[in-house]
Write a protein that holds these residues in place. Structure first.
Motif, PDB file in Angstrom:
ATOM      1  N   HIS A  24      30.181   4.888 -34.269  1.00  0.00           N
ATOM      2  CA  HIS A  24      31.357   5.692 -34.607  1.00  0.00           C
ATOM      3  C   HIS A  24      31.305   6.974 -33.800  1.00  0.00           C
ATOM      4  O   HIS A  24      30.287   7.656 -33.777  1.00  0.00           O
ATOM      5  N   ASP A  30      38.321   4.813 -35.988  1.00  0.00           N
ATOM      6  CA  ASP A  30      37.783   3.454 -35.974  1.00  0.00           C
ATOM      7  C   ASP A  30      36.276   3.470 -35.774  1.00  0.00           C
ATOM      8  O   ASP A  30      35.705   4.417 -35.238  1.00  0.00           O
ATOM      9  N   ARG A  32      32.932   0.554 -34.729  1.00  0.00           N
ATOM     10  CA  ARG A  32      32.614  -0.774 -34.219  1.00  0.00           C
ATOM     11  C   ARG A  32      31.256  -1.195 -34.743  1.00  0.00           C
ATOM     12  O   ARG A  32      30.350  -0.387 -34.850  1.00  0.00           O
ATOM     13  N   CYS A  43      35.489  -4.657 -35.731  1.00  0.00           N
ATOM     14  CA  CYS A  43      36.077  -3.321 -35.644  1.00  0.00           C
ATOM     15  C   CYS A  43      36.797  -3.051 -36.964  1.00  0.00           C
ATOM     16  O   CYS A  43      37.453  -3.940 -37.509  1.00  0.00           O
ATOM     17  N   HIS A  44      36.654  -1.836 -37.465  1.00  0.00           N
ATOM     18  CA  HIS A  44      37.288  -1.468 -38.728  1.00  0.00           C
ATOM     19  C   HIS A  44      37.824  -0.051 -38.636  1.00  0.00           C
ATOM     20  O   HIS A  44      37.278   0.784 -37.921  1.00  0.00           O
ATOM     21  N   ARG A  45      38.871   0.207 -39.398  1.00  0.00           N
ATOM     22  CA  ARG A  45      39.332   1.580 -39.591  1.00  0.00           C
ATOM     23  C   ARG A  45      38.375   2.194 -40.596  1.00  0.00           C
ATOM     24  O   ARG A  45      38.045   1.591 -41.614  1.00  0.00           O
ATOM     25  N   ARG A  46      37.902   3.384 -40.303  1.00  0.00           N
ATOM     26  CA  ARG A  46      36.921   4.035 -41.158  1.00  0.00           C
ATOM     27  C   ARG A  46      37.550   4.423 -42.498  1.00  0.00           C
ATOM     28  O   ARG A  46      38.597   5.056 -42.546  1.00  0.00           O
TER      29      ARG A  46
END
Length: 108
Positions: A24, A30, A32, A43-46
């Protein structure tokens, strides 16, 4: 599931036993999840930190309320019940803080 900053993020199911790392960059929304070879697997939105803080506070308040109710059922004075509630509240927050701090080491 991978723990990061008080929240959990999913990884693909085909990675049992594979060591992954969360990357991050400060200021980005975002994150990874990568393997040791830097291959991106998710991958994610935090998620906001407030979720973990809110859950911690709710648990601590509940622990304090239960301690106060149990103290009153034991015929403790109001002052003693409030003292027990405060101790339970503080102890619960301390325990959560220790668990959050130690979780990455325990999951390795």
């Amino acid at each position: 599931m991978v723990a990061f900053d008080g929240n959990f993020y999913s990884v693909p199911p085909g990675l049992p036993g594979v060591t992954v790392k969360v990357l991050h960059r400060f200021g980005e929304d975002d994150l990874r999840i990568v393997t040791a070879g830097r291959a991106v697997v998710a991958c994610h939105r935090r998620a906001p930190r407030i979720v973990a803080v809110t859950v911690s506070m709710v648990l601590a308040v509940l622990a304090g309320a239960v301690a106060a109710l149990l103290a009153r059922s034991d015929r403790a004075t109001t002052a003693a019940a409030l003292t027990r509630a405060g101790v339970a509240f503080g102890g619960t927050l301390t325990l959560i803080a220790v668990l959050v701090t130690m979780a990455p080491a325990l999951l390795v």
